[in-house]
Design an enzyme around this catalytic site. Structure first.
Site, mmCIF file in Angstrom:
data_model
loop_
_atom_site.group_PDB
_atom_site.id
_atom_site.type_symbol
_atom_site.label_atom_id
_atom_site.label_comp_id
_atom_site.label_asym_id
_atom_site.label_seq_id
_atom_site.Cartn_x
_atom_site.Cartn_y
_atom_site.Cartn_z
ATOM 1 C CB CYS A 108 -0.868 -0.013 1.247
ATOM 2 S SG CYS A 108 -1.938 1.428 1.372
ATOM 3 C CG HIS A 148 -5.512 -2.656 -0.922
ATOM 4 N ND1 HIS A 148 -4.423 -3.205 -0.289
ATOM 5 C CD2 HIS A 148 -5.335 -1.310 -0.851
ATOM 6 C CE1 HIS A 148 -3.640 -2.226 0.155
ATOM 7 N NE2 HIS A 148 -4.167 -1.062 -0.190
ATOM 8 C CD GLU A 149 -6.659 1.010 -3.694
ATOM 9 O OE1 GLU A 149 -6.807 2.023 -2.996
ATOM 10 O OE2 GLU A 149 -5.562 0.426 -3.777
ATOM 11 C CG HIS A 157 -7.377 2.568 1.264
ATOM 12 N ND1 HIS A 157 -6.540 2.889 2.310
ATOM 13 C CD2 HIS A 157 -6.601 1.916 0.366
ATOM 14 C CE1 HIS A 157 -5.318 2.448 2.053
ATOM 15 N NE2 HIS A 157 -5.324 1.849 0.877
#
Ligand code: NI
Length: 182
Positions: A110, A153-154, A157
């Site tokens: 990341c 993953h995004e 966030h």
């Protein structure tokens, strides 16, 4: 053009907060930011360019990593050597996800985590996400393997979750055999 130093580090509290839905029409500064994020990620994945501009290679960025607490992210996927496809997802929702789980064998990375990490992050092998594009039009993407990992993953966030939060602190490789390595 973005620089690595524009990207917030995990120590920044903002990265651990939930982002808010985007209201359309998209503001000009968000449009510009999306274009900058795409450009940054593309250049970062081209070895000569990443070296020239001293960029750490990355596949995705969420707005919150640039200090913007809005629910959007971009992913730039090298689907064939030297060929990239850009994904922009605004106000994304997970529509479906496979029961099969995978993890990135070499470990996830990341651009906000600037330290060595180890451990596995279980992710769905396939996922479908819906959201809006820059014009507010509905879009839907199916992703698998590394692209599916990037989407998840995004997406995390946007909820203030970093991949390191998903690694078991005491047993970083816990349940490894239950998932498929990619
Ligand atoms: Ni990240």
């Amino acid at each position: 053009m973005l620089k690595d130093k524009d990207i917030l580090d995990e120590k920044n509290k903002l990265l651990h907060t939930k982002s808010k839905d985007v209201v359309f029409p998209l503001e000009e500064k968000d449009k510009k930011m999306i274009e900058d994020m795409i450009e940054h990620l593309r250049l970062s994945q081209i070895p000569e360019e990443s070296e020239k501009y001293n960029l750490r290679p990355g596949m995705g960025l969420a707005a919150i990593q640039l200090g913007i607490p809005k629910r959007y992210f971009v992913v730039v996927h090298e689907y064939e050597e030297g060929k990239f496809k850009n994904y922009v997802l605004i106000n994304p929702k997970i529509v479906s996800a496979s029961s099969e789980m995978i993890y990135v064998e070499e470990g996830e990375g990341c651009l906000s985590v600037n330290r060595p990490t180890e451990g596995i992050v279980p992710r769905h092998a396939r996922i479908t996400m819906e959201g809006q594009d820059m014009d507010g039009k509905k879009v839907s993407f199916r992703a698998r393997e590394d692209l599916a990992v990037a989407f998840q993953h995004e997406y995390d966030h946007l909820d203030g979750i970093l991949f390191v939060d998903k690694i078991d602190k005491k047993q970083p490789f816990k349940n490894k055999d239950k998932y498929r390595a990619i």
